[in-house]
Design an enzyme around this catalytic site. Structure first.
Site, PDB file in Angstrom:
ATOM      1  N   LYS A  53       0.844  -1.201   0.000  1.00 34.75           N
ATOM      2  CA  LYS A  53       0.000   0.000   0.000  1.00 34.75           C
ATOM      3  C   LYS A  53       0.878   1.249   0.000  1.00 34.75           C
ATOM      4  O   LYS A  53       0.652   2.187  -0.762  1.00 34.75           O
ATOM      5  CB  LYS A  53      -0.935  -0.014   1.225  1.00 34.75           C
ATOM      6  CG  LYS A  53      -2.044  -1.055   1.117  1.00 34.75           C
ATOM      7  CD  LYS A  53      -2.843  -1.227   2.413  1.00 34.75           C
ATOM      8  CE  LYS A  53      -3.826  -2.396   2.276  1.00 34.75           C
ATOM      9  NZ  LYS A  53      -4.595  -2.689   3.484  1.00 34.75           N
ATOM     10  N   GLN A  97      -4.708  -1.402   9.703  1.00 36.34           N
ATOM     11  CA  GLN A  97      -4.619  -2.735   9.097  1.00 36.34           C
ATOM     12  C   GLN A  97      -5.199  -3.780  10.047  1.00 36.34           C
ATOM     13  O   GLN A  97      -4.881  -3.809  11.241  1.00 36.34           O
ATOM     14  CB  GLN A  97      -3.149  -3.051   8.765  1.00 36.34           C
ATOM     15  CG  GLN A  97      -2.952  -4.340   7.988  1.00 36.34           C
ATOM     16  CD  GLN A  97      -3.562  -4.317   6.589  1.00 36.34           C
ATOM     17  OE1 GLN A  97      -3.661  -3.266   5.962  1.00 36.34           O
ATOM     18  NE2 GLN A  97      -3.992  -5.463   6.105  1.00 36.34           N
ATOM     19  N   ASP A 120     -11.142   2.877   4.247  1.00 32.02           N
ATOM     20  CA  ASP A 120     -11.497   1.461   4.161  1.00 32.02           C
ATOM     21  C   ASP A 120     -13.014   1.279   4.077  1.00 32.02           C
ATOM     22  O   ASP A 120     -13.484   0.181   3.760  1.00 32.02           O
ATOM     23  CB  ASP A 120     -10.997   0.719   5.413  1.00 32.02           C
ATOM     24  CG  ASP A 120      -9.725  -0.059   5.161  1.00 32.02           C
ATOM     25  OD1 ASP A 120      -9.534  -0.529   4.028  1.00 32.02           O
ATOM     26  OD2 ASP A 120      -8.933  -0.201   6.108  1.00 32.02           O
TER      27      ASP A 120
HETATM   28  N1  GUN Z   1      -7.050  -6.825   6.273  1.00 35.32           N
HETATM   29  C1  GUN Z   1      -7.481  -7.605   5.241  1.00 35.32           C
HETATM   30  N2  GUN Z   1      -8.110  -6.846   4.318  1.00 35.32           N
HETATM   31  C2  GUN Z   1      -8.067  -5.575   4.772  1.00 35.32           C
HETATM   32  C3  GUN Z   1      -8.534  -4.337   4.234  1.00 35.32           C
HETATM   33  O1  GUN Z   1      -9.149  -4.257   3.160  1.00 35.32           O
HETATM   34  N3  GUN Z   1      -8.292  -3.257   5.008  1.00 35.32           N
HETATM   35  C4  GUN Z   1      -7.645  -3.324   6.202  1.00 35.32           C
HETATM   36  N4  GUN Z   1      -7.482  -2.202   6.888  1.00 35.32           N
HETATM   37  N5  GUN Z   1      -7.199  -4.447   6.711  1.00 35.32           N
HETATM   38  C5  GUN Z   1      -7.408  -5.561   5.992  1.00 35.32           C
END
Ligand code: GUN
Length: 287
Positions: A53, A97, A120
């Site tokens: 990311k 995350q 998100d």
């Molecule tokens: N963990 C697995 N998928 C995601 C996601 O799309 N966003 C976040 N913040 N954590 C994750």
């Protein structure tokens, strides 16, 4: 042969458009969009995702602010950091995350993020907005799934879509997006009876169960479109790690189009995170 929907190529297009948007913001005298990423602990998969990311942010000209906290960090510390980021005008997006360590209540943490910075789309305000079709920020993987589907489907009205998996991250939000397009959506899950029979009636299958190769060839009607959201790491007998999706793709020659794993949904998720960050920055600029 089924067409392979190239998620990498589509993600590259989305990323190029996002980078273009960032350049336009900056050349008009605005601040570059900023994304704060919070990672608590050292879950290896999360480390990889966060690293990707951040790397993509750099490429697109988005300022990324990393907060890596030790696994034993207390919940109050995480909440205080979110308060700080909520108040920072240079931060337009905040991503925590998941999964968080067990001693931290993920729902409380997500509730604390300013919904306008919730790139998100996990905050209850954004979940509510999605379910009422009233704007808000939409979770990245479901957004990516819709863009992949849009590349092969013009009109969703009346299509039978079967979503496999009812998670807050994929299954529920993607169902809402498909309902908005007036598809007939059936959401299924681990307790669903006669799942192969239900799946066989689908014009579109979105497989997001996290169950490697669950969807077999005989589950899929000829001409159906299949989106595979699964990413399970499996270790071969020779010790190599492989990523396996939720679909037995080699049995899906009779489908109209399928997404590969890897190279399908995965790259789209990050591309949509970046486009959500730019969207949040644009909204903050006019607020
Ligand atoms: N963990 C697995 N998928 C995601 C996601 O799309 N966003 C976040 N913040 N954590 C994750």
């Amino acid at each position: 042969m089924a067409d392979i929907i190239d998620g990498k190529a589509l993600a590259a297009k989305v990323l190029a458009g996002t980078a273009e948007d960032v350049r336009a913001i900056v050349s008009a005298g605005g601040q570059p969009p900023g994304l704060a990423v919070i990672l608590v602990g050292n879950d290896p998969a999360s480390e990889v995702y966060v690293g990707r990311k951040i790397a993509q942010c750099r490429k697109a000209g988005i300022r990324s602010i990393e907060h890596r906290l030790p696994a034993e960090t207390g919940q109050e510390v995480v909440l205080a950091l979110i308060d700080e980021l909520n108040a920072d005008p240079l931060v337009h997006g905040i991503l925590v995350q998941l999964p968080l360590p067990r001693h931290i209540d993920a729902a409380r943490v997500l509730d604390r993020i300013d919904p306008e910075k919730d790139v998100d789309g996990f905050h209850p305000v954004n979940v509510g907005r999605l379910s009422t079709g009233t704007g808000g920020l939409v979770p990245c993987t479901p957004l990516g799934v819709m863009l992949l589907l849009d590349s092969v489907i013009d009109d969703y009205r009346g299509l039978n879509v079967v979503v496999i998996g009812k998670s807050n991250i994929v299954g529920k939000p993607v169902s809402m997006l498909l309902l908005e397009r007036e598809a007939t959506v059936t959401v299924t899950h681990i307790e669903t009876r006669d799942l192969p029979d239900i799946a066989r009636k689908a014009d579109v299958i979105v497989a997001a169960a996290g169950a490697p190769q669950l969807v077999r060839g005989y589950w899929v009607k000829p001409g159906a479109v299949v989106i595979d959201v699964g990413i399970t790491r499996v270790v071969d007998h020779d010790g190599n790690t492989r990523i396996v999706g939720d679909c037995a793709t080699h049995e899906l020659d009779h489908a109209k189009a399928v997404t590969p794993v890897p190279g399908g949904v995965g790259p789209m998720t990050i591309a949509c995170l970046l486009s959500n960050t730019v969207l949040a920055a644009k909204r903050a600029a006019v607020a």
